[in-house]
Design an enzyme around this catalytic site. Sequence first.
Site, short mmCIF file in Angstrom:
data_model
loop_
_atom_site.label_atom_id
_atom_site.label_comp_id
_atom_site.label_asym_id
_atom_site.label_seq_id
_atom_site.Cartn_x
_atom_site.Cartn_y
_atom_site.Cartn_z
N ARG A 174 23.05 -5.23 -5.62
CA ARG A 174 23.99 -4.45 -6.19
C ARG A 174 25.38 -4.22 -5.36
O ARG A 174 25.06 -4.36 -3.98
CB ARG A 174 23.72 -3.00 -6.47
CG ARG A 174 22.48 -3.03 -7.57
CD ARG A 174 22.05 -1.52 -7.74
NE ARG A 174 20.79 -1.49 -8.96
CZ ARG A 174 19.61 -1.25 -8.57
NH1 ARG A 174 19.43 -1.63 -7.42
NH2 ARG A 174 18.68 -1.27 -9.64
N HIS A 293 14.54 -3.02 -10.02
CA HIS A 293 14.41 -2.06 -11.12
C HIS A 293 13.29 -1.38 -11.34
O HIS A 293 12.05 -1.64 -10.94
CB HIS A 293 14.51 -3.22 -12.45
CG HIS A 293 15.64 -3.85 -12.76
ND1 HIS A 293 15.77 -5.12 -13.32
CD2 HIS A 293 16.99 -3.51 -12.45
CE1 HIS A 293 17.12 -5.39 -13.31
NE2 HIS A 293 17.73 -4.50 -12.77
#
Length: 330
Positions: A174, A293
């Site tokens: 990210r 995740h």
Amino acid sequence: MADYWLESPPILQEFLNYHESILSHSSKTVDEYFLDLRAFFRYLKLRRNPASVSADFQDISILDVDLEFVSKTQLSEIYGFLTYLSGGAQSGKAEASTRARKCAAIRSFYNYLCVHARQLETDPTQALNNPKLRKTLPRYLSLSESLRLLESVSGPNEIRDYCILTLFLNCGLRVGELVGLNVQDIRDDTVRVLGKGNKERQLYLNEACLGGLEAYLAVRLTPKDEPRHKDALFVSRNRTRLTTRSVENIVQKAVTQAGLDRKYSPHKLRHTAATLMLNNGVDIRTLQDVLGHENLGTTQIYTHVSDANLKLAVDANPLSKVKKQDEPSE
């Protein structure tokens, strides 16, 4: 302390503090909770007693909102708020994703009051349905487009920018994770990544990443020009830690130079890394760990974007080779 504390009644301050201090949510997440709940409380005040609200919607104060006020909330009021967001002249037309986020904020607030603070017995959001979202497949670069992107990098910070793109495309970071990297996070062939919710994960660096980092670290420091942010891995021309906006600009510049769709962002490069790994044999649970995740369901969206796998599935059909026989001649 963020400015929103000056506009928040105690009951909202306690909720925001719980998310920031106990759940370790990012300041961005806490800010969004504040903005969403502030809008909701303004709507409730306007709906319940419109004659008493003389200010414009954006100027309605929520400082007098207390437990008695929020305890009166009905499910119909929440749906009325969502309808208001859908097309009210004052509110503008909010997308379904925006309305869903506000639903989540309201649900979290009342869950906190009922379960954690134990200040309410009845949760008005228990039967609340989220706005239906249109499912879209993540956009990503093909292998050839990814190579073109890397080959297009140029400019005075070419070595740094190439390293950044290499990490995005190989590790699926990210943008917030990348700008938060420190030099000491790189150890041998691994990197320590601080993800959402302050959850750490360790990723292995492949040959491309190690080569990019070695080249960048060789030019990152000069004897007379030490960064002001000494620990930051990626620094700007001013020797300070790169910001999220700076990295977005770096990616946009490279995308433009490569002649690719200008809509590609750092997050699209994360999608690209995930799709390339999945298409080349990485199993879904390993990919979940690589991407950081929390839920496997979030990772499973990438199982729907693999054109190569879809083609293999169709080709595997035993009827795939059948051709229409020529009609016999009379």
